[in-house]
Design a protein around this motif. Structure first.
Motif, short mmCIF file in Angstrom:
data_model
loop_
_atom_site.label_atom_id
_atom_site.label_comp_id
_atom_site.label_asym_id
_atom_site.label_seq_id
_atom_site.Cartn_x
_atom_site.Cartn_y
_atom_site.Cartn_z
N PRO A 92 35.83 29.74 26.24
CA PRO A 92 37.23 30.13 26.02
C PRO A 92 37.51 30.64 24.62
O PRO A 92 38.52 31.31 24.39
CB PRO A 92 38.00 28.82 26.30
CG PRO A 92 37.13 28.06 27.23
CD PRO A 92 35.74 28.35 26.77
N GLY A 93 36.62 30.34 23.66
CA GLY A 93 36.79 30.86 22.31
C GLY A 93 36.84 32.38 22.29
O GLY A 93 37.51 32.98 21.43
N LEU A 94 36.14 33.04 23.23
CA LEU A 94 36.15 34.50 23.28
C LEU A 94 37.51 35.03 23.68
O LEU A 94 37.89 36.15 23.31
CB LEU A 94 35.06 34.99 24.25
CG LEU A 94 33.63 34.79 23.74
CD1 LEU A 94 32.63 34.80 24.89
CD2 LEU A 94 33.28 35.85 22.71
N VAL A 95 38.28 34.25 24.44
CA VAL A 95 39.66 34.62 24.76
C VAL A 95 40.58 34.31 23.58
O VAL A 95 41.47 35.09 23.24
CB VAL A 95 40.12 33.87 26.03
CG1 VAL A 95 41.61 34.10 26.29
CG2 VAL A 95 39.31 34.31 27.24
N MET A 96 40.32 33.18 22.93
CA MET A 96 41.17 32.76 21.82
C MET A 96 41.10 33.72 20.63
O MET A 96 42.10 33.91 19.93
CB MET A 96 40.77 31.35 21.37
CG MET A 96 41.05 30.28 22.41
SD MET A 96 40.38 28.68 21.91
CE MET A 96 40.89 27.66 23.28
N TRP A 100 37.93 38.69 24.70
CA TRP A 100 38.09 38.78 26.15
C TRP A 100 39.55 38.52 26.50
O TRP A 100 40.25 37.77 25.82
CB TRP A 100 37.25 37.72 26.86
CG TRP A 100 35.78 38.01 26.95
CD1 TRP A 100 35.14 39.15 26.59
CD2 TRP A 100 34.76 37.12 27.43
NE1 TRP A 100 33.79 39.04 26.82
CE2 TRP A 100 33.53 37.81 27.33
CE3 TRP A 100 34.76 35.83 27.94
CZ2 TRP A 100 32.32 37.23 27.72
CZ3 TRP A 100 33.57 35.25 28.32
CH2 TRP A 100 32.36 35.94 28.23
N THR A 101 40.02 39.16 27.58
CA THR A 101 41.34 38.83 28.12
C THR A 101 41.19 37.90 29.33
O THR A 101 42.14 37.25 29.74
CB THR A 101 42.09 40.10 28.56
OG1 THR A 101 41.27 40.83 29.49
CG2 THR A 101 42.37 40.98 27.35
N GLY A 102 40.00 37.87 29.88
CA GLY A 102 39.65 36.99 30.98
C GLY A 102 38.17 36.67 30.86
O GLY A 102 37.57 36.85 29.80
N PHE A 103 37.57 36.21 31.93
CA PHE A 103 36.16 35.83 31.90
C PHE A 103 35.39 36.71 32.87
O PHE A 103 35.40 36.48 34.08
CB PHE A 103 36.01 34.34 32.26
CG PHE A 103 36.67 33.43 31.28
CD1 PHE A 103 35.98 32.95 30.19
CD2 PHE A 103 38.01 33.08 31.42
CE1 PHE A 103 36.59 32.13 29.26
CE2 PHE A 103 38.64 32.26 30.51
CZ PHE A 103 37.92 31.79 29.42
N LEU A 493 35.15 31.51 37.78
CA LEU A 493 36.25 31.54 38.74
C LEU A 493 37.34 30.55 38.34
O LEU A 493 38.53 30.89 38.33
CB LEU A 493 35.73 31.22 40.15
CG LEU A 493 34.64 32.15 40.70
CD1 LEU A 493 34.16 31.65 42.06
CD2 LEU A 493 35.15 33.58 40.80
N ILE A 494 36.93 29.32 38.00
CA ILE A 494 37.90 28.30 37.59
C ILE A 494 38.54 28.68 36.26
O ILE A 494 39.75 28.52 36.07
CB ILE A 494 37.22 26.92 37.49
CG1 ILE A 494 36.59 26.53 38.83
CG2 ILE A 494 38.22 25.87 37.03
CD1 ILE A 494 37.57 26.36 39.94
N LEU A 495 37.74 29.18 35.32
CA LEU A 495 38.28 29.55 34.01
C LEU A 495 39.33 30.65 34.14
O LEU A 495 40.37 30.60 33.48
CB LEU A 495 37.14 30.00 33.09
CG LEU A 495 36.28 28.88 32.48
CD1 LEU A 495 35.12 29.48 31.68
CD2 LEU A 495 37.11 27.97 31.59
N ASN A 496 39.06 31.65 34.95
CA ASN A 496 40.03 32.73 35.13
C ASN A 496 41.32 32.21 35.76
O ASN A 496 42.43 32.60 35.37
CB ASN A 496 39.44 33.84 36.00
CG ASN A 496 38.65 34.86 35.19
OD1 ASN A 496 39.07 35.26 34.11
ND2 ASN A 496 37.50 35.26 35.69
N LEU A 497 41.17 31.32 36.73
CA LEU A 497 42.35 30.74 37.39
C LEU A 497 43.19 29.96 36.39
O LEU A 497 44.41 30.13 36.31
CB LEU A 497 41.89 29.84 38.53
CG LEU A 497 42.97 29.32 39.48
CD1 LEU A 497 43.61 30.48 40.23
CD2 LEU A 497 42.37 28.33 40.46
N LEU A 498 42.56 29.08 35.61
CA LEU A 498 43.28 28.26 34.64
C LEU A 498 43.86 29.12 33.52
O LEU A 498 44.96 28.84 33.01
CB LEU A 498 42.36 27.20 34.06
CG LEU A 498 41.85 26.15 35.06
CD1 LEU A 498 40.84 25.22 34.39
CD2 LEU A 498 43.01 25.34 35.62
N ASN A 499 43.15 30.17 33.13
CA ASN A 499 43.63 31.06 32.07
C ASN A 499 44.90 31.78 32.52
O ASN A 499 45.87 31.90 31.76
CB ASN A 499 42.55 32.06 31.70
CG ASN A 499 42.95 32.96 30.55
OD1 ASN A 499 43.61 32.53 29.61
ND2 ASN A 499 42.58 34.23 30.62
#
Length: 682
Positions: A92-96, A100-103, A493-499
């Motif tokens: 998630p650091g790559l989004v922070m 990245w905007t998603g995974f 899949l879970i990371l994108n959903l939670l994001n």
């Protein structure tokens, strides 16, 4: 002349079967999803080996040919899939950092797969030294072997073992249902999910602000039960130092004025006149938390220093064992690893894949494209050297204190600092600017190394279980690789959903206005960005490092004077510093509740059964709530409604808070009482 009848061929060993692999993968998906949410919410994951073993034994009992080794395969696949979720401490650091905007699915999966498989192959040469010869306790591995032994079908299985197995499954299911229903009532706003109180201190106490809260979440209660009293109290000590010493101190007007007179900017000065809650939480988040990072870093270094001697001895033993095998020594089935030449080929294939990921990343960014060869070559050396080191370190720590208590977060912090410093060297050699792409590259190579670390941490624990029940190592190692794949597919899949539903702290907002804290990812991304662009608050981290040294000394003194009865694990103290107070307090409550429960059944005839049932209850509490909240994220994304289950309008916080406290306390007492009575009937 009488002819001797030929010996009957040995019965086929039922171990690595298709049904075991399928069931293991299904459980890996469940535990990975649960651990992903829990890790992003509170920065902790739980070991899924024991609940996976119990579920496996209950389901495979329907097959007359099922064996303890087949259940071992299910447990291995499921537990490594759950362990794979710890990659969320980095990705998630790559989004922070805004890269990245998603995974991206395949990129995320391949990072997990290549790093995770290297975690398996790097730990194979260490198995004999660290699992067989080292005499390490492997607490979770031994506990899982105990559960498998009493619950699996076999000649030695007793009626009480069958009853325990059925009761254990019921405890997991009931725990999951209770935590799910309570989480639903919180989402419906019938109960409040958190109780907190912040105050402004009188001038005689400095005039600063502080507060305390606790999250009424059964997943946290269960996690607290699993970490144990020693770790829980150490986290409480860290919380007290953070919130009742440094937060009031750094929000005090006198301290703020003194810092300003010495040219030091204070976050408290930017929120002067704010409410006590805003003042205290801002100072904790922006300043005190980084002291916790310093404590964690020093504690991790101290752990590595203490492990240096045993680690070198373990590696020497592993190399000697490989030389004996190469010399033609015939090994017993229980000593048959995946052949070392095949281990080498798999490792090389993973490194080629990692090189491809790094090359594609560098070539797709104009800033990095001209330095692709240097970045890829340096990245591979980093992965091999640091990756093997962390595999050995985490494997040893798993044997010493268990997978759940191993300081993989500390290893991740050290890994990102090393990667970021190396990137500074690359920038000096190639003239690269302090660009976000440089930060992102450091995070990606660290994600690979972190995958190596968490899988090695889990693998050797599983291999210890296998050794105790007589499993075949090469079959178990094959199952480990399958488990890595199962977990890796679920994670993006879970990371994108939670994001999309919640977002992460410091990143783009989600639909619901309650971002997930993702504490380790927040810290690791901040460290990478701070080292590379020069904006890191080294003064705060340095102060935390000094605090860490004091805690290490205090731990040594307590350990010596109490003859090992009283300990203050420095890493746990640092985590108490770093996690939100509402999370830490409930973890402590869970640790105390688990200790009280274990003490209450200690002298009973069913003490061992009751202790195992307590672990299963804690696991069920975590799985139920976590899966419900993952499902909630899906509903939020589908409906674009940030409160899809709300039955009551916002604004009635006090009645909901009081109702929640009472209901939580009553349910907790009822659950432990029921589990105790259920254990007594086994």
């Amino acid at each position: 002349m009488t002819q001797t009848a030929p010996a009957a061929p040995p019965a086929r060993r039922v171990e690595l079967t298709v049904r075991a692999v399928i069931l293991g993968c299904l459980l890996a998906v469940i535990f990975t999803a649960a651990n992903t949410y829990l890790g992003l919410k509170v920065g902790l994951t739980f070991a899924s080996a024991i609940p996976a073993a119990v579920i496996s034994m209950a389901i495979l009992r329907a097959f007359k040919t099922s064996t303890i080794w087949e259940n071992m395969t299910v447990q291995t696949v499921a537990s490594v899939g759950g362990a794979m979720s710890s990659i969320i401490f980095v990705l998630p650091g790559l989004v922070m950092v805004g890269w990245w905007t998603g995974f991206p699915f395949w990129e995320s999966v391949l990072i997990c797969v290549f790093g995770g498989v290297l975690g398996v192959t790097f730990s194979i040469p260490l198995r004999r030294a660290l699992v067989v010869d080292a005499g390490l306790p492997y607490p979770e591995g031994v506990a899982a072997a105990e559960v498998l032994t009493v619950g699996s079908r076999g000649a030695e299985q007793t009626d009480s073992a069958v009853r325990e197995n059925k009761a254990g499954l019921a405890v997991v299911v009931v725990g999951a249902i209770v935590s799910t229903v309570y989480a639903w009532l919180v989402s419906a706003r019938v109960f409040a999910g958190e109780a907190a109180r912040f105050v402004k201190l009188p001038a005689s106490l400095g005039g600063g602000a502080t507060g305390l809260g606790f999250g009424m979440q059964f997943a946290l209660l269960g996690a607290g039960h699993l970490i144990g009293l020693t770790v829980g109290l150490a986290q409480l000590f860290g919380l007290i130092v953070a919130w009742f010493v440094f937060v009031p101190l750094m929000t005090s007007p006198d301290v703020v004025a003194w810092l300003a007179s010495h040219g030091i900017d204070s976050i408290a000065s930017t929120v002067a006149g704010a409410s006590p809650e805003e003042l205290a939480t801002t100072v904790w988040r922006r300043e005190v938390r980084f002291m916790g990072a310093g404590v964690i870093g020093v504690a991790a270094l101290w752990t590595l220093i203490k492990l240096a001697g045993p680690l070198v001895g373990g590696l020497t033993s592993a190399l000697a064992a490989n030389r004996r095998r190469a010399g033609g020594e015939v090994l017993d089935r229980s000593e048959q690893d995946i052949p070392i030449h095949l281990v080498g080929l798999i490792s090389v294939a993973c490194l080629v894949g990692i090189a491809g990921i790094l090359a594609v990343f560098a070539q797709s960014n104009p800033t990095l494209a001209g330095s692709t060869a240097l970045l890829v070559g340096g990245g591979l050396v980093y992965v091999v050297v640091i990756g093997f080191a962390v595999a050995a370190i985490c494997g040893y720590m798993a044997g010493l204190i268990g997978s759940s208590n191993s300081p993989v977060s500390g290893v991740g912090i050290l890994a990102i600092v090393i990667a970021s410093v190396l990137m500074l060297g690359v920038m000096a050699l190639s003239g690269l600017p302090a660009d976000p792409s440089v930060v992102a590259f450091a995070l990606i190579v660290t994600a690979v190394v972190f995958a190596v670390a968490v899988i090695a941490n889990d693998n050797l624990q599983d291999l210890k279980t296998g050794q105790l029940v007589g499993a075949t190592p090469w079959r178990q190692q094959t199952a480990l690789i399958i488990g890595v794949g199962a977990g890796a597919i679920v994670i993006p899949l879970i990371l994108n959903l939670l994001n999309q539903a919640f977002g992460f702290e410091g990143g783009p907002a989600g639909i619901a206005d309650e971002p997930l804290a993702a504490p380790q990812a927040t810290l690791i991304s901040a460290l990478a960005k701070g080292v590379i662009d020069g904006g890191l608050r080294w003064d705060l981290i340095g102060l935390g490092a000094v605090i860490g040294v004091v805690i290490i000394v205090l731990d040594a003194v307590l350990n010596a004077t109490s003859k090992g009865k009283i300990k203050l694990p420095p890493l746990a103290v640092g985590i108490g510093f770093y996690l939100p107070a509402a999370v830490t307090t409930m973890l402590v409550i869970g640790a105390v509740a688990g200790w009280v429960y274990d003490r209450a059944i200690k002298t009973t005839r069913f003490a061992d059964v009751g202790r195992r049932m307590g672990v299963l209850l804690a696991s069920g509490l975590i799985v139920g709530e976590s899966l419900f909240l993952v499902m909630t994220a899906g509903v939020i994304v589908a409906t674009k409604n940030d409160s899809p289950f709300a039955l009551i309008a916002e604004g009635s916080s006090w009645p909901a808070m009081l109702a929640g406290i009472v209901a939580f306390a009553v349910l907790t007492l009822a659950l432990y009482t029921w589990v105790r009575s259920r254990s007594a009937r086994v």
